[in-house]
Design a protein around this motif. Structure first.
Motif, PDB file in Angstrom:
ATOM      1  N   VAL A  49      -2.043  -4.782  -0.779  1.00 28.34           N
ATOM      2  CA  VAL A  49      -3.202  -4.026  -1.283  1.00 28.34           C
ATOM      3  C   VAL A  49      -4.482  -4.844  -1.222  1.00 28.34           C
ATOM      4  O   VAL A  49      -5.578  -4.287  -1.177  1.00 28.34           O
ATOM      5  CB  VAL A  49      -2.991  -3.538  -2.724  1.00 28.34           C
ATOM      6  CG1 VAL A  49      -2.086  -2.341  -2.759  1.00 28.34           C
ATOM      7  CG2 VAL A  49      -2.474  -4.644  -3.612  1.00 28.34           C
ATOM      8  N   LEU A  52      -4.233   7.380   2.825  1.00 28.13           N
ATOM      9  CA  LEU A  52      -3.339   6.986   3.908  1.00 28.13           C
ATOM     10  C   LEU A  52      -4.125   6.394   5.063  1.00 28.13           C
ATOM     11  O   LEU A  52      -3.734   5.370   5.652  1.00 28.13           O
ATOM     12  CB  LEU A  52      -2.536   8.205   4.391  1.00 28.13           C
ATOM     13  CG  LEU A  52      -1.534   7.898   5.478  1.00 28.13           C
ATOM     14  CD1 LEU A  52      -0.313   7.235   4.900  1.00 28.13           C
ATOM     15  CD2 LEU A  52      -1.128   9.150   6.232  1.00 28.13           C
ATOM     16  N   VAL A  53      -5.268   7.022   5.362  1.00 24.37           N
ATOM     17  CA  VAL A  53      -6.049   6.539   6.493  1.00 24.37           C
ATOM     18  C   VAL A  53      -6.688   5.189   6.164  1.00 24.37           C
ATOM     19  O   VAL A  53      -6.724   4.283   7.009  1.00 24.37           O
ATOM     20  CB  VAL A  53      -7.097   7.592   6.869  1.00 24.37           C
ATOM     21  CG1 VAL A  53      -8.050   7.032   7.869  1.00 24.37           C
ATOM     22  CG2 VAL A  53      -6.407   8.809   7.430  1.00 24.37           C
ATOM     23  N   LEU A  78      -5.455   3.062   4.225  1.00 20.72           N
ATOM     24  CA  LEU A  78      -4.309   2.149   4.301  1.00 20.72           C
ATOM     25  C   LEU A  78      -4.064   1.712   5.742  1.00 20.72           C
ATOM     26  O   LEU A  78      -3.915   0.525   6.041  1.00 20.72           O
ATOM     27  CB  LEU A  78      -3.106   2.892   3.733  1.00 20.72           C
ATOM     28  CG  LEU A  78      -1.686   2.388   3.644  1.00 20.72           C
ATOM     29  CD1 LEU A  78      -0.955   3.322   2.696  1.00 20.72           C
ATOM     30  CD2 LEU A  78      -0.988   2.366   4.949  1.00 20.72           C
ATOM     31  N   LEU A  79      -4.071   2.697   6.650  1.00 20.79           N
ATOM     32  CA  LEU A  79      -3.805   2.371   8.047  1.00 20.79           C
ATOM     33  C   LEU A  79      -4.909   1.507   8.613  1.00 20.79           C
ATOM     34  O   LEU A  79      -4.654   0.528   9.327  1.00 20.79           O
ATOM     35  CB  LEU A  79      -3.665   3.654   8.865  1.00 20.79           C
ATOM     36  CG  LEU A  79      -2.457   4.515   8.528  1.00 20.79           C
ATOM     37  CD1 LEU A  79      -2.443   5.751   9.408  1.00 20.79           C
ATOM     38  CD2 LEU A  79      -1.175   3.741   8.723  1.00 20.79           C
ATOM     39  N   ALA A  80      -6.163   1.869   8.286  1.00 20.34           N
ATOM     40  CA  ALA A  80      -7.285   1.098   8.811  1.00 20.34           C
ATOM     41  C   ALA A  80      -7.209  -0.321   8.280  1.00 20.34           C
ATOM     42  O   ALA A  80      -7.410  -1.293   9.029  1.00 20.34           O
ATOM     43  CB  ALA A  80      -8.599   1.751   8.406  1.00 20.34           C
ATOM     44  N   ASP A 105       0.010  -5.156   5.011  1.00 16.93           N
ATOM     45  CA  ASP A 105      -0.065  -3.930   4.198  1.00 16.93           C
ATOM     46  C   ASP A 105      -0.115  -4.274   2.711  1.00 16.93           C
ATOM     47  O   ASP A 105       0.205  -3.466   1.870  1.00 16.93           O
ATOM     48  CB  ASP A 105       1.123  -2.997   4.494  1.00 16.93           C
ATOM     49  CG  ASP A 105       2.440  -3.607   4.052  1.00 16.93           C
ATOM     50  OD1 ASP A 105       2.494  -4.839   3.933  1.00 16.93           O
ATOM     51  OD2 ASP A 105       3.396  -2.848   3.826  1.00 16.93           O
ATOM     52  N   ARG A 111      -4.610  -1.931   7.337  1.00 14.69           N
ATOM     53  CA  ARG A 111      -3.504  -2.600   8.009  1.00 14.69           C
ATOM     54  C   ARG A 111      -3.928  -3.037   9.406  1.00 14.69           C
ATOM     55  O   ARG A 111      -3.607  -4.135   9.862  1.00 14.69           O
ATOM     56  CB  ARG A 111      -2.313  -1.650   8.067  1.00 14.69           C
ATOM     57  CG  ARG A 111      -1.413  -1.820   9.251  1.00 14.69           C
ATOM     58  CD  ARG A 111      -0.221  -2.675   8.927  1.00 14.69           C
ATOM     59  NE  ARG A 111       0.715  -2.671  10.033  1.00 14.69           N
ATOM     60  CZ  ARG A 111       1.072  -3.749  10.700  1.00 14.69           C
ATOM     61  NH1 ARG A 111       0.583  -4.916  10.365  1.00 14.69           N
ATOM     62  NH2 ARG A 111       1.933  -3.672  11.687  1.00 14.69           N
ATOM     63  N   THR A 119       0.817  -1.206   0.000  1.00 13.82           N
ATOM     64  CA  THR A 119       0.000   0.000   0.000  1.00 13.82           C
ATOM     65  C   THR A 119       0.853   1.259   0.000  1.00 13.82           C
ATOM     66  O   THR A 119       0.497   2.248  -0.634  1.00 13.82           O
ATOM     67  CB  THR A 119      -0.917   0.017   1.226  1.00 13.82           C
ATOM     68  OG1 THR A 119      -0.191  -0.463   2.337  1.00 13.82           O
ATOM     69  CG2 THR A 119      -2.119  -0.856   1.002  1.00 13.82           C
ATOM     70  N   TYR A 120       1.961   1.207   0.705  1.00 13.97           N
ATOM     71  CA  TYR A 120       2.794   2.404   0.776  1.00 13.97           C
ATOM     72  C   TYR A 120       3.351   2.751  -0.601  1.00 13.97           C
ATOM     73  O   TYR A 120       3.423   3.919  -0.986  1.00 13.97           O
ATOM     74  CB  TYR A 120       3.931   2.190   1.774  1.00 13.97           C
ATOM     75  CG  TYR A 120       4.762   3.420   2.019  1.00 13.97           C
ATOM     76  CD1 TYR A 120       4.238   4.460   2.790  1.00 13.97           C
ATOM     77  CD2 TYR A 120       6.023   3.569   1.475  1.00 13.97           C
ATOM     78  CE1 TYR A 120       4.968   5.596   3.009  1.00 13.97           C
ATOM     79  CE2 TYR A 120       6.763   4.707   1.687  1.00 13.97           C
ATOM     80  CZ  TYR A 120       6.228   5.723   2.457  1.00 13.97           C
ATOM     81  OH  TYR A 120       6.951   6.851   2.663  1.00 13.97           O
TER      82      TYR A 120
END
Lengths: 111, 969
Positions: free
Chosen positions: A107, A92-93, A95-97, A105, A99, A25-26
């Motif tokens: 996709v 980003l959020v 992604l964090l959620a 992480d 994760r 995701t990053y």
């Protein structure tokens, strides 16, 4: 000038697209940011490249495309920059959620 | 007047939905008065339609598409409108006493009124498209009404089935109506009605006919789509009485009758409509005999009677059409009253099962008498209205219209079905009201409140009066309706009770005697039999329907998804980019795209050098993003800075300012997020690990990426080397000062010329910020990232090793000097933001830039002092700032209305303030203030929400530790 900028746009696009295809995701978030630079520059370039001709008028005066650069692509890009920021934040959020929920992480939420 | 007639129920519905749940009576009063009002209005319009005039009301809606909001009322529409409003009024009175106080009664009446409005819309539409819209509305509201008791599974299933079937039919009909519009060249009903020959002779006629019939037959529950109606009986009884006897199911009949002049008379019409009608007539009556549920019996009887009307319409003779219209009215009166009576019995005894009910006459004689008269009318007993239209039906059935089998068997089928009708009517009365007193009913039966009976009184009374003296009562109204449909073809007909000894009378007698005989034979069986007719019991339409639904929406859908879909993001991305590439290449090549020749002249070496760095940054970021996230972020920032310098270089100062500020905020944002990502240890490029397929995949991705990059480069280079054509930009450049009152054209465009776009954009920003906030509220970090970061651990360990230091000292002292500077930067940044904001209209800057600058000020405080320190000292309410911003921006826009200008017109003025000097004071600056406040709020909200995770994380950590302790214990 045009050549340099278009080469830059090309490299930004290629790097962005490459990252879009990656599994982490990053990587995707960095890729989207690079791609949005490319797109913003592309739109900006549609108003043609001029040096020392900002679309700021003399008080009381009028302007034209002969003396000033095209303001419309600039207005478009200005909003695009802010929306791009919002998009990055949202992604980003998410992604964090994701994760937090899935523990990875990747996709797809799983390895 | 027509507009009021259609809009009043919708307005009432809106009001009713706002009435609190326990004030049921208020909503009943409201609905009653609206229904009464509509009835009065339509009654008042009668003199106009009686004189053969067509009342019209037109508003241009989308005239270029032939779509006008036109309402039209002729005799036939009037008849239906009166039916809808009159029965509506009666049902409201009835429902007032029927609905229990524990139900959300206002919702019921709101839906009821909305349905009335939609139904009025259907009958009064003067435009085919409008008709289709109202038609769909009736389907949807009927769905909601059937599912009113949504805690009941039967109600949900029935509602869904009704919606699926009538909805699908409605879509088919919509296509059919559009085809008619295509054939005729207009959607206007008057034009369509006068071009019958054109439609009948068109090669598309059969298609149109089938599509429209699909709509009409599904709505009117005709075979093979009849099965939804019995299941719709899970609705509250007032709904059944109103929708499923008098109005909704008549919409199909209405459409058939409305289009009768232009579509009927052909062989296709005769066969399809006739066959459907005849089968429905017979099967409906047959099934009705075997129902044990009172409402089920009435539902099948309704199906059968609708079949009768359909048969009449299929015959294509004007006299039959008269009979059809007449029977439509008669059926509505007696069936609505029967439904209400069934509802009363259900209400007073607690059951509708005819096996349990008996001998109710002694408890509720009035209800019994009324129901008996109504069912006699349903059975076609002389001196009641049902008899008259049935006689007309028989007379038409005997007539030969076409020489074929269907026409020959019609009279026999008609007599048989009518015999069945006598049997089920008799059964309804006998089993419910006569026989021994009922055993163990859920409730002790007694007469209902007087007002609950009043609507039935009225309806039964009209059955009687119409049955005895038809010519004096219903005659003129019927004539008006018939004439508006048939026009010059209106036949001579007589509405007398007594026509002499003729064949139809004999058929009636046979049906009566045969029906009574049949009942006597079947009585013992029916008293105990299970629900549903023998043989057909298993072949239930519902089962077939459900099986089809499962196959379509589950099995097939799943298999398509298995084969053609993927849930993995990477293949989707690849397809997306590939399609974009191909689409771009195809368009360019097919339009003869010639890339400009590359010229190496006039390259500024400094600019080239900057971009060389930019490109290295971009490629580096792409390369490092997997294992060195921080490095990738830094490189990304480098690329961003190069972009920013480009903007400065190429005369876009506004963009440069915004880009620079956004760059800072984005970096902080991603930095905040980095902590919550899993650790990734670089694995040394192990050639064993890289399989050939992985290599190939990477190579393919690389090729795609390079292609995309090359494409973008070529296109942008070609575009940029061309002369700029004349665009609307010159308009903005010329008028920015004279009309927008600002010299910074970009800012003037944003806050003035295209202010509406900006308003939309800040709304998007607002939504994103709220989404981020909401998502983070539920965020649970992964347990492995909960530990104290390594750096803090090292610092704490250092404190522990030195006896003169307390734990946490190093953290407080960390970056002490910079943090003091950062704290002092706050006012400076505030000044900078204000500066950017005020010069925005004339010089680079503006609300966006100022908002982001100010938010950086706040973030610096957080970075310097930590979350708790800042929040103890500063009041930070980003949500409020956002709300204020949106309100200010919108209010500025609205403000121009006060002065009679369009939304967001701005007014420019300069004002001089002490010290600061002359500043531009257009109203646009207020708008920009809104933008500023919103951008500030949104940015701060996003960043703070993310930063707060680390404050919340320790708590989660403690919880996780406790959980682990429990498990070990």
């Amino acid at each position: 000038m045009e050549l340099v900028l278009s080469a830059g746009i090309g490299v930004l696009t290629a790097s962005g697209v490459w990252l879009l295809f990656r599994p982490r995701t990053y990587q995707v978030i960095i890729g989207l940011s690079l791609l949005s630079y490319a797109v913003n520059l592309f739109i900006f370039g549609m108003g043609r490249l001029r040096v020392n001709a900002p679309p700021v008028l003399e008080p009381g005066g009028t302007g034209g495309l002969l003396t000033h650069t095209d303001p419309i692509p600039q207005a478009l890009v200005l909003t695009a920059i802010v929306i791009g920021f919002a998009m990055t934040a949202l992604f980003l959020v998410v992604l964090l959620a994701s994760r937090g929920f899935t523990g990875t992480d990747h996709v797809d939420g799983r390895e | 007047m027509l507009l009021i007639l259609v809009l009043a129920p919708f307005a009432g519905s809106l009001v009713a939905i706002c009435i609190p749940t326990h004030k049921g009576t208020a909503s009943a009063w409201l609905s009653g008065s609206i229904a009464l009002f509509c009835l009065t209005v339509s009654a008042g319009l009668y003199p106009i339609v009686a004189s053969d005039k067509v009342l019209r009301y037109d508003i241009n809606w989308l005239p270029e598409l032939g779509l006008n909001f036109s309402l039209r009322m002729d005799g036939f529409a009037w008849m239906f409108a009166s039916l809808v409003t009159a029965i509506g009024l009666l049902v409201v009175i009835y429902a007032r006493y029927y609905m229990s106080a524990s139900d959300p009664v206002p919702r019921f009446f709101a839906l009821f009124l909305a349905f009335m409005g939609a139904m009025l819309g259907v009958v009064l539409s003067g435009n085919l498209i409008l008709l289709a819209i109202f038609w769909e509305l009736t389907s949807i509201i009927s769905f909601l009404l059937i599912g009113y008791w949504h805690h009941n599974a039967h109600a949900r299933d029935g509602a869904r089935m009704a919606l699926t079937i009538t909805g699908t039919g409605g879509l088919c009909m919509f296509v059919g109506l559009m085809l008619i519009g295509h054939i005729v060249g207009s959607y206007d009903l008057d034009v369509v009605l006068s071009s019958g020959d054109l439609i009948r002779n068109d090669p598309l006629y059969t298609t149109v006919l089938i599509l429209i019939l699909l709509g009409a037959l599904t709505k009117s529950a005709q075979f093979p789509f009849h099965f939804w109606l019995p299941h719709a009986m899970a609705a509250p009884t007032p709904v059944s009485a109103y929708l499923h006897s008098a109005t909704l199911v008549k919409a199909g009949i209405f459409l058939l009758t409305r289009l009768w002049p232009v579509m009927a008379g052909t062989d296709q019409w005769f066969w399809i409509v006739g066959l459907a009608g005849l089968i429905t007539l017979l099967l409906g009556a047959y099934f009705a005999i075997f129902q044990q549920d009172m409402k089920g019996l009435l539902a099948y009887s309704t199906i059968s009677h609708l079949g009768l009307i359909t048969v009449l319409l299929s015959l294509g003779s004007p006299l039959a059409a008269v009979a059809a219209i007449f029977h439509t009215m008669n059926h509505a009166t007696f069936k609505a009253s029967l439904f209400m009576a069934a509802g009363i019995i259900d209400h007073e005894t607690g059951t509708r099962d005819m096996r349990r009910l008996s001998g109710l006459f002694r408890y509720m004689p009035i209800t019994a008498t009324l129901a008996m008269v109504a069912s006699a009318s349903m059975a076609g007993v002389p001196l009641l209205n049902g008899f008259l239209s049935k006689e007309m039906f028989f007379a038409e059935a005997i007539e030969t219209h076409k020489y074929n089998l269907l026409d020959t068997i019609t009279p026999y089928v008609a007599t048989l079905a009518s015999m069945f009708a006598v049997t089920y009517s008799l059964r309804f009365i006998y089993h419910v009201f006569f026989g021994p007193p009922p055993q163990d009913l859920p409730k002790m039966p007694h007469e209902p409140p007087h007002w609950m009976l009043a609507p039935i009184y009225f309806l039964v009374f009209s059955c009687l009066v119409v049955g005895v003296i038809p010519a004096l009562t219903i005659g003129p109204f019927l004539h008006t309706a018939v004439k508006s449909v048939l026009g010059d073809a209106t036949p001579v007909y007589s509405l007398a009770v007594w026509h002499g000894w003729n064949l139809p009378l004999f058929m009636s007698l046979i049906a009566l005697v045969g029906g009574v005989g049949l009942f006597l034979i079947m009585r013992p069986y029916l008293a105990t039999s299970t629900e549903g007719p023998p043989f057909f019991r298993r072949l239930e339409g519902q089962r077939i329907f459900e099986r089809v639904l499962v196959t379509l929406s589950w099995k097939w859908a799943r298999s398509i998804e298995m084969r053609a879909g993927t849930r993995r993001l990477q293949p989707q991305m690849r397809i997306l980019v590939a399609v974009a590439l191909l689409a771009g290449a195809f368009t360019l090549l097919s339009q003869g795209f010639k890339p400009a020749t590359i010229v190496f002249r006039s390259i500024d070496p400094a600019f080239a050098l900057i971009w060389l760095i930019g490109m290295i940054c971009a490629v580096g970021a792409a390369y490092q993003a997997k294992f060195h996230r921080l490095a990738a972020l830094v490189l990304l920032g480098g690329a961003g800075l190069v972009t920013c310098i480009t903007f400065v270089w190429l005369s876009a100062p506004d963009l440069a300012v915004t880009q620079l500020l956004v760059e800072i905020v984005t970096t902080v944002l991603i930095l905040l997020g980095l902590r919550w990502l899993p650790k990734r240890i670089e694995d040394p490029d192990d050639p064993e690990m890289m399989t050939i397929s992985t290599r190939l995949r990477r190579l393919r991705d690389l090729a795609t990426a390079v292609l995309a990059g090359l494409g973008m480069m070529l296109v942008s280079y070609t575009m940029m080397s061309r002369e700029i054509p004349e665009t609307i930009s010159s308009y903005f450049l010329e008028r920015a000062y004279s009309e927008g009152g600002g010299t910074n054209v970009v800012n003037v465009i944003l806050v003035d010329f295209r202010g509406f776009d900006t308003l939309g954009e800040i709304a998007v920003l607002c939504i994103v910020a709220l989404t981020v906030f909401a998502l983070l509220l539920r965020f649970r970090p992964a347990t492995e990232s909960l530990e104290t970061p390594e750096q803090q651990r090292v610092q704490n360990a250092f404190d522990d090793d030195h006896p003169d230091r307390k734990k946490g000292d190093s953290i407080t002292e960390y970056l002490l000097v910079p943090s003091v500077i950062m704290r002092w930067m706050f006012p400076v940044i505030g000044m900078l933001a204000a500066f950017l904001f005020f010069r925005g209209h004339d010089l680079p800057g503006g609300g966006f830039a100022a908002g982001i600058a100010m938010s950086i000020g706040f973030i610096l405080q957080y970075m310097a002092g930590g979350t708790r320190w800042v929040e103890e000292r500063l009041r930070i309410h980003p949500l409020r700032w956002m709300a204020i911003g949106l309100l200010v921006a919108t209010a500025t826009g609205l403000g121009s209305w006060v002065f009679g200008y369009p939304f967001l017109t701005s007014h420019a003025q300069y004002a001089s303030l002490p010290i600061i000097g002359k500043i531009p004071l257009a109203t646009a600056i207020l708008f920009d203030l809104g933008v500023f406040s919103l951008v500030l709020g949104a940015t701060v909200l996003i960043l703070i929400a993310l930063a707060h995770q680390s404050v919340r994380a320790p708590r989660a950590h403690i919880r996780a530790a406790k959980l682990a302790a429990k498990e070990t214990a």
